[in-house]
Design a protein around this motif. Structure first.
Motif, short mmCIF file in Angstrom:
data_model
loop_
_atom_site.label_atom_id
_atom_site.label_comp_id
_atom_site.label_asym_id
_atom_site.label_seq_id
_atom_site.Cartn_x
_atom_site.Cartn_y
_atom_site.Cartn_z
N UNK A 165 22.61 -14.76 -35.52
CA UNK A 165 22.44 -13.45 -36.16
C UNK A 165 23.72 -13.02 -36.87
N UNK A 166 24.88 -13.37 -36.29
CA UNK A 166 26.14 -13.04 -36.95
C UNK A 166 26.22 -13.68 -38.33
N UNK A 167 25.77 -14.92 -38.44
CA UNK A 167 25.81 -15.61 -39.73
C UNK A 167 24.74 -15.11 -40.69
N UNK A 168 23.56 -14.83 -40.16
CA UNK A 168 22.49 -14.36 -41.03
C UNK A 168 22.78 -12.97 -41.57
N UNK A 169 23.48 -12.15 -40.79
CA UNK A 169 23.80 -10.78 -41.20
C UNK A 169 25.08 -10.68 -42.01
N UNK A 170 25.83 -11.76 -42.09
CA UNK A 170 27.17 -11.70 -42.69
C UNK A 170 27.12 -11.26 -44.16
N UNK B 59 19.63 -8.22 -44.69
CA UNK B 59 19.44 -8.79 -43.35
C UNK B 59 20.11 -7.91 -42.29
N UNK B 60 21.19 -7.23 -42.63
CA UNK B 60 21.80 -6.30 -41.68
C UNK B 60 20.80 -5.23 -41.27
N UNK B 61 20.13 -4.68 -42.27
CA UNK B 61 19.16 -3.61 -42.00
C UNK B 61 17.98 -4.14 -41.19
#
Length: 897
Positions: free
Chosen positions: A245-250, A255-257
């Motif tokens: 998730x850290x990489x997908x949201x980076x 994707x953060x939202x």
């Protein structure tokens, strides 16, 4: 056939050479039409791999047919052949085999097998079709496929970023993401791990992130699956989910939202607060929270509301959680972007642990700690003071010499922000930085200290005062060296000196320390930044006579003129301002002209946007234009270079000083040259100059003088009348006897329009040419004043010897004297008496048309004004000459860019 396969396996164990031959035979059997033979060959190959020694293992390099054979089996082989190939690729552990796999064209082949099998399995699970035997890869083979894709997306020694990027793009383009997302839900434990690793690597990408892949994963359901792992660890390892998730949201707002809306934040915070947390779980939970908080205000608030700040501060205080400190400081950095969170971190006791992290062993922890303290200090005086009291300043000063550029940057930012809180903190920041200026053994720290001081000096007068009081001028001048071969330290030193030179006392100190010479030499540098900073310093220093002499002696005028066409506009403008200061003598002005400054100044005026920056350029042009005479080429050069049009445009600038200098320049250019007058008129100068006549500023006199030149042409005179100049000029004419009034009267005379007398002149006593007349022959002052006004308005001036004198009149003389017998009159006296009688008779007729001053006593006390010539004297009181072109304070102290 089965027995033969078993026999071959026994033979293969005898030696590596035999093993290679047997392996080739068994691989060929993987293509047999009988399922039993294919299965037997596949199991035999695996048994051989399990039973043989390390020396007897087959690698990609030793496999018959090499990598091409592998790719062929994946594309054209049976299911058994594909499963064996995937297994073999997955278990390759030697570096050479991994490199061969990464460089091979097998990516699309692996994804194609994987994708078709996954699609068939999904279709069967939905009851859409009945699959024949062997149409779907086994669960173990799918796990192997995920492992191979994870390998292809990973950072492999000996494989460059270009190859890795190509493989990652092929995985995405071939449809490899959705099968791996399906395995996150339905795969074996191994398949889930390999799929999570592969998706994490793809989301980060070779260059740090891949926005399109992040969104593709989210749409395929990866974020929801990983969120489920966070809430229910039995579905998958939470630390792997947090890492993914850290990489997908980076740095991806979408994707953060989405991740936050899917409810991932509460379980991530809970991972930080676990009773028996693992370092890995806390590390990746903090990493995911940092990625979700970065530049996302809503998530910053949500994370804080879930109680993350207290948990993160506790994490920093825990000495056994070193692996998590890096990401914990990073989360606090991003959370501090919210003003409420700034104070929440301080109230939770987070400042002292963050200051302690500045001395951490891990470079990244130092970096994020400095970044967090910088963010916590931004526009928050309370935190600035508290951070300084926590002992941050010495540690931050040491970090400006860090090998990491990012750490240096964040440390600098924190120091600069803290210096603005109070005088004590400001001095505490400045003093150690000044001390570093002489530390030539610490080149990086010295360079960054000079750079930080330049940043501080540019921010405020208080900072500049503190820097000067800390004794920075002498070491800064020493740091300049001789000014040649300018490096970053010298450029920063020049920038700091440029800002310090705004103060008169500091200008003198810089000159006394020998700073002018190196700065002039720095103008020769090939580095445009060095030229700009040196010119900025000389802009202020050139107001000193000693500095002007030094600039001239070092051929600085030619260097400054050469800088006028610099690509760096600020450097060119600084050079123009310095030249304006230096051009205080005829020799200096001649040097500017000789160096080709005329055309360059006009070109600079055309490409400069700021009215403030145009002021010194126009002022210098005005000085040069007034220096030239009819016989030389100065004015012609300026006009030929196109100087009139931008000067005319500058008459409408928002800056009064710019208007003044433009009007003065036009006055000089149009003096005595009819062609220049016509050019100025054609450029629209007349109405713009007329508009300045109504402004009570120094531009008034220059506008009137320029209009006097232009009015030599009949067309310009008509424009003057049409623009309403007469009314303004007549109002000026009523004013005191000054150079401005002289220009207005001259201009009215050119227009053949009556110029009203000065109010001060009208208020004086009217004397008769014969001062020894009898008292009875004198009229009252009031009658004389009104008569004179009436006569002026009726265009019937007094004649026959009655004139105006400048001698003052006592207030008591306003009443008619007592009657007395007049003495005998001479012939001339008879004429004078008749004129006087005529003036007295005009009194009654003038009542309706004259405006009588209510306070005649004040008029009578007005001091006499001396007459002036058309051209102003070179020196004298302000009311005896036109406004000077002395640089205004705003122009003398521009902000150095």
């Amino acid at each position: 056939m089965v027995a033969a396969a078993a026999a071959l396996a026994q033979i293969a164990l005898r030696s590596p050479q035999v093993r290679i031959q047997v392996t080739a035979q068994l691989i060929s059997l993987l293509g047999a039409p009988e399922p039993e033979v294919r299965q037997c060959a596949s199991s035999t190959l695996r048994e051989m791999a399990a039973e043989g020694s390390a020396e007897s293992q087959v690698t990609v390099a030793t496999m018959p047919g090499g990598i091409e054979r592998i790719v062929a089996l994946l594309r054209e082989g049976s299911v058994e052949a594909q499963e064996y190939t995937l297994w073999m690729l997955a278990v390759m552990t030697d570096a050479a085999s991994k490199s061969s796999i990464a460089h091979s064209p097998c990516t699309r082949a692996v994804v194609e097998v994987f994708r078709k099998s996954s699609a068939a399995a999904a279709s069967a699970a939905a009851g859409k079709e009945l699959l024949p035997e062997g149409a779907v890869l086994s669960a173990l083979a799918q796990e192997h496929a995920a492992a191979v894709l994870a390998l292809l997306a990973s950072d492999i020694p000996g494989v460059d970023e270009e190859v890795r990027s190509r493989n990652s793009l092929e995985i995405s383009a071939s449809g490899g993401i959705r099968p791996m997302v399906r395995l996150l839900r339905d795969g074996t434990d191994g398949a889930k791990r390999h799929s999570a690793t592969a998706l994490t690597q793809l989301a980060c990408g070779p260059m740090g992130r891949s926005s399109s892949m992040q969104i593709e994963m989210a749409r395929a359901g990866a974020t929801a699956a990983f969120g489920a792992w966070l809430r229910e660890p039995s579905l998958g390892p939470p630390e792997l989910a947090a890492q993914a998730l850290a990489c997908i949201a980076n740095r991806n707002a979408d994707t953060q939202t989405l991740i936050a809306e899917e409810g991932a934040i509460p379980p991530l915070v809970a991972m930080l607060q676990a009773a028996e947390p693992s370092d890995e779980a806390q590390r990746w939970a903090a990493s995911a929270l940092a990625a979700l908080a970065q530049d996302h205000p809503v998530n910053q608030i949500t994370i804080a509301e879930e109680g993350a700040i207290g948990a993160l501060v506790d994490l920093l205080k825990c000495p056994t959680s070193g692996a998590a400190h890096e990401n914990a400081t990073r989360v606090l950095w991003h959370l501090a972007a919210d003003t409420d969170n700034q104070l929440s971190v301080a109230r939770a006791g987070g400042l002292a642990p963050l200051v302690a992290m500045l001395s951490a062993e891990a470079p990244k922890t130092q970096e994020w700690a400095a970044a967090a303290l910088s963010a916590l200090s931004l526009d928050c005086a309370e935190n600035q003071v508290a951070i300084a009291r926590a002992g941050a300043i010495p540690r931050l000063v040491s970090l400006i010499g860090s090998p990491s550029d990012e750490t240096q940057l964040y440390a600098q930012a924190a120091l600069v922000l803290m210096a603005s809180s109070c005088p004590q903190t400001r001095c505490a920041v400045v003093q150690p930085l000044v001390e570093l200026l002489d530390e030539y053994r610490l080149a990086t720290a010295q360079m960054k200290a000079a750079e930080t001081l330049s940043m501080l000096a540019a921010r405020s007068t208080a900072n500049r005062t503190a820097i000067a009081q800390a004794g920075a001028i002498a070491p800064l001048v020493r740091l300049l060296g001789d000014g040649t071969n300018a490096n970053k330290s010298q450029i920063s030193a020049a920038a700091t000196l440029a800002d310090l030179a705004r103060a008169a006392s500091d200008r003198a100190a810089i000159a006394s320390a020998g700073g002018v010479g190196p700065l002039v030499e720095m103008l020769r540098a090939s580095n445009m930044e060095a030229q700009a900073k040196a010119a900025g310093a000389l802009l202020h220093l050139s107001s000193l006579a000693s500095a002007q002499t030094s600039i001239v002696e070092r051929n600085g005028i030619a260097l400054l003129v050469a800088l006028l066409d610099s690509e760096r506009l600020c450097a060119a403008n600084h050079a123009a301002g310095a030249l304006w200061q230096v051009a205080s003598t005829a020799a200096a002005k001649g040097a500017i002209i000789k160096a080709g400054g005329l055309t360059k100044l006009v070109a600079l005026l055309l490409r400069t946007d700021s009215a403030e920056a145009k002021e010194p350029i126009a002022a210098l042009l005005a000085d040069l234009a007034r220096t030239g005479h009819k016989g030389d080429a100065t004015k012609g050069t300026l006009v030929a270079a196109g100087g009139i049009a931008p000067l005319v445009a500058l008459l409408e600038a928002s800056s009064v000083d710019a208007q003044k200098h433009a009007a003065c320049a036009l006055w000089g250019l149009t003096d005595g040259v009819s062609a220049h007058q016509a050019a100025a008129t054609a450029a629209g100068a007349v109405p713009r100059l007329v508009s300045l006549l109504g402004n009570e500023s120094e531009a008034q006199g220059f506008a009137a003088a320029a209009l006097c030149n232009l009015a030599e042409d009949a067309h310009a005179r008509q424009q003057l009348v049409d623009a309403g100049a007469v009314k303004s000029l007549q109002e000026i004419s009523k004013g005191p006897q000054t150079w401005l009034r002289t220009q207005a009267v001259n201009l009215l005379n050119q227009l053949d329009v009556f110029a009203p007398p000065s109010d001060a002149e009208v208020g004086r006593k009217i004397h008769l040419q014969k001062t020894d007349l009898h008292k009875s022959q004198k009229v009252s002052l009031q009658a004389a004043v009104v008569a004179a006004n009436a006569a002026a308005k009726l265009n019937a001036p007094l004649k026959n010897g009655a004139i105006l004198f400048d001698k003052g009149v006592p207030a008591a003389a306003t009443e008619t004297s007592k009657e007395a017998a007049p003495p005998p009159r001479a012939a001339g006296e008879e004429a004078l008496a008749a004129a006087l009688a005529k003036a007295a008779a005009a009194y009654e007729a003038a009542k309706a048309v004259a405006e009588v001053d209510e306070n005649l006593d004040d008029h009578c006390k007005t001091p006499k004004a001396k007459r002036t010539s058309k051209r102003p004297p070179k020196s004298g009181a302000k009311d005896k000459e036109p406004p000077t072109t002395t640089p205004p304070s705003s122009a003398m102290e521009p902000k150095v860019q």
